[in-house]
Design an enzyme around this catalytic site. Structure first.
Site, short mmCIF file in Angstrom:
data_model
loop_
_atom_site.label_atom_id
_atom_site.label_comp_id
_atom_site.label_asym_id
_atom_site.label_seq_id
_atom_site.Cartn_x
_atom_site.Cartn_y
_atom_site.Cartn_z
N GLU A 137 -0.47 -6.74 21.95
CA GLU A 137 0.26 -5.66 22.88
C GLU A 137 -0.67 -5.17 23.66
OE1 GLU A 137 1.18 -3.94 19.24
OE2 GLU A 137 -0.17 -2.32 19.38
N ILE A 162 5.85 -3.82 10.82
CA ILE A 162 6.04 -2.46 11.58
C ILE A 162 4.62 -2.33 10.63
CG2 ILE A 162 7.84 -0.61 11.27
CD1 ILE A 162 6.11 0.47 8.02
N ALA A 163 3.09 -3.42 11.19
CA ALA A 163 2.25 -3.45 10.35
C ALA A 163 1.25 -3.25 11.00
CB ALA A 163 2.30 -4.48 9.32
N ARG A 164 1.05 -4.47 12.00
CA ARG A 164 0.06 -5.47 13.03
C ARG A 164 0.88 -6.37 14.18
NH1 ARG A 164 -1.68 -0.50 13.31
NH2 ARG A 164 -3.98 -0.07 13.38
N GLY A 200 1.19 -1.61 0.19
CA GLY A 200 -0.19 0.10 -0.15
C GLY A 200 1.09 1.30 0.55
N ARG A 201 0.19 2.48 -0.04
CA ARG A 201 0.79 3.33 0.55
C ARG A 201 2.43 3.59 1.06
NH1 ARG A 201 -4.87 6.25 0.52
NH2 ARG A 201 -4.73 3.61 2.47
N ILE A 202 2.07 3.42 2.16
CA ILE A 202 3.66 3.27 3.67
C ILE A 202 4.04 1.90 2.13
CG2 ILE A 202 3.95 2.45 5.76
CD1 ILE A 202 1.89 2.99 6.36
N ARG A 246 -1.81 -8.47 -2.80
CA ARG A 246 -2.81 -8.51 -2.89
C ARG A 246 -3.20 -8.33 -4.04
NH1 ARG A 246 -7.86 -7.14 0.96
NH2 ARG A 246 -6.15 -5.45 0.93
N HIS A 283 5.00 0.40 19.15
CA HIS A 283 4.30 0.88 17.94
C HIS A 283 4.33 2.07 18.04
CE1 HIS A 283 0.16 -0.12 16.19
NE2 HIS A 283 0.52 0.85 16.13
N ILE A 284 5.63 2.50 17.54
CA ILE A 284 5.47 4.21 17.09
C ILE A 284 5.83 4.59 15.62
CG2 ILE A 284 6.25 4.51 19.52
CD1 ILE A 284 9.56 4.36 18.23
C1 DGY Z 1 -1.86 3.34 12.69
O1 DGY Z 1 -2.27 4.34 12.13
O2 DGY Z 1 -2.49 2.41 12.18
C2 DGY Z 1 -0.96 2.78 13.51
O3 DGY Z 1 -0.81 2.03 13.49
C3 DGY Z 1 -0.77 4.27 15.09
O4 DGY Z 1 -1.86 3.06 15.02
#
Ligand code: DGY
Length: 321
Positions: A269, A238-240, A156-158, A179, A287-288
């Site tokens: 978390e 860095i996703a979830r 995606g964008r990130i 996907r 989660h920063i």
């Molecule tokens: C998001 O925007 O989804 C980041 O993980 C911050 O919660």
């Protein structure tokens, strides 16, 4: 005319609360208390809007108990805390906060990748512990970023922002799996080639996870996937939390099945798998990834804009349903 009532479920910038107060009767959690689900439901009584963050779950139970609710605006791009289908059925608008955090989050993904590959956390702990008595040729030797192969899962964008940083800034070969495939223009812009997931895991020197969490992406990386990766590879999430099987990752790191990992998100978390806390070859952050003041302010203002739009009879800016 009576003003709509809203709940701001977590502490946010006072200037954003002040903006909301120009339009609404606001109950806000500026003390940042942790609420149980029952307390959340109780505070939502009689509210038309909710300003939420990723930890505030809005599901069928909440919706059934809060019939006045019209919109929940998430101050996050991820929205796995929302049951969007249930919200649609209940006639509640769901919004998230995309775009405003893309570059900041891509910066962080790259920073975490560099810290992981170059063993920054591990070496800093060593130095702070007073263990540095002499230099040696292989002390904290890590792996290169420049010229290596970056594999991005979730484009995606990130993901695209990270690809651009890698390809244009560090001369990395970028491969990705998603996907759906990007357009030829976007692939050229990101200098990224589409590959299958298995090929990505086998080929990449650095694997970056940027895909959204859902039942379908739960444990996208588990023991089987880790066993495909190079023993010299690094993994960055860095996703979830939940996209990686943290227990399987901890075992793979302890056994040096892969070289290192950088994790900003965790299963369950703010709890962290205890083994991850004792393993040296993992960089851990709470989660920063989107945490700069301008970006967090932009996210909060976008959530506020969505609440103001919907509760004054206009269309949401960034709807999910
Ligand atoms: C998001 O925007 O989804 C980041 O993980 C911050 O919660």
């Amino acid at each position: 005319m009576t003003q709509p009532k809203i709940l701001v479920a977590r502490a946010v910038f006072p200037e954003v609360i002040a903006r909301l107060e120009q339009h609404f009767v606001v109950e806000s959690n500026q003390l940042d208390d942790s609420w149980t689900k029952e307390q959340f439901i109780q505070k939502l009584q009689g509210k038309q809007g909710a300003f939420t963050t990723g930890g505030d779950r809005v599901d069928a139970e909440v919706l059934a108990a809060c019939p006045d609710l019209k919109i929940c605006a998430n101050m996050a791009v991820g929205y796995n805390n929302f049951d969007v289908d249930a919200m649609t059925q209940a006639g509640v608008i769901a919004t998230n906060a995309p775009d405003v955090l893309t570059e900041t989050t891509a910066d962080f993904g790259f920073a975490l990748l560099m810290a992981t590959a170059r063993r920054m956390s591990e070496s800093e702990h060593y130095l702070r512990a007073g263990k540095w008595s002499k230099w040696s040729f292989d002390m904290f030797a890590g792996s290169d970023i420049h010229g290596s192969t970056l594999g991005i899962l979730g484009m995606g964008r990130i993901g695209q922002g990270i690809a651009r940083r890698g390809a244009h800034g560090f001369g990395m070969s970028v491969i990705y799996h998603n996907r759906s495939r990007l357009s030829a223009e976007l692939e050229a812009d990101c200098k990224a080639s589409y590959v299958g997931k298995e090929e990505l895991l086998k080929t990449a020197d650095h694997v970056m996870l940027v895909l959204p969490y859902s039942a379908a992406t739960h444990h996208t990386i588990g023991a089987a996937e880790l066993s495909l990766m190079k023993p010299t590879a690094t993994l960055v999430n860095i996703a979830r939390g939940g996209i990686v099987d943290d227990a399987a990752l901890a075992s793979a790191l302890a056994a040096r099945r892969i070289a290192a990992a950088g994790l900003d998100v965790f299963e369950g978390e703010p709890k962290v798998h205890p083994d991850l806390l004792t393993i040296p070859n993992v960089v851990l952050t709470p989660h920063i990834a989107s945490a700069t003041i301008p970006t967090r302010l932009a996210m909060a203002n976008l959530a506020a804009d969505n609440l103001i739009a919907v509760l004054t009879g206009n269309k949401p800016l960034t709807p999910l349903n």
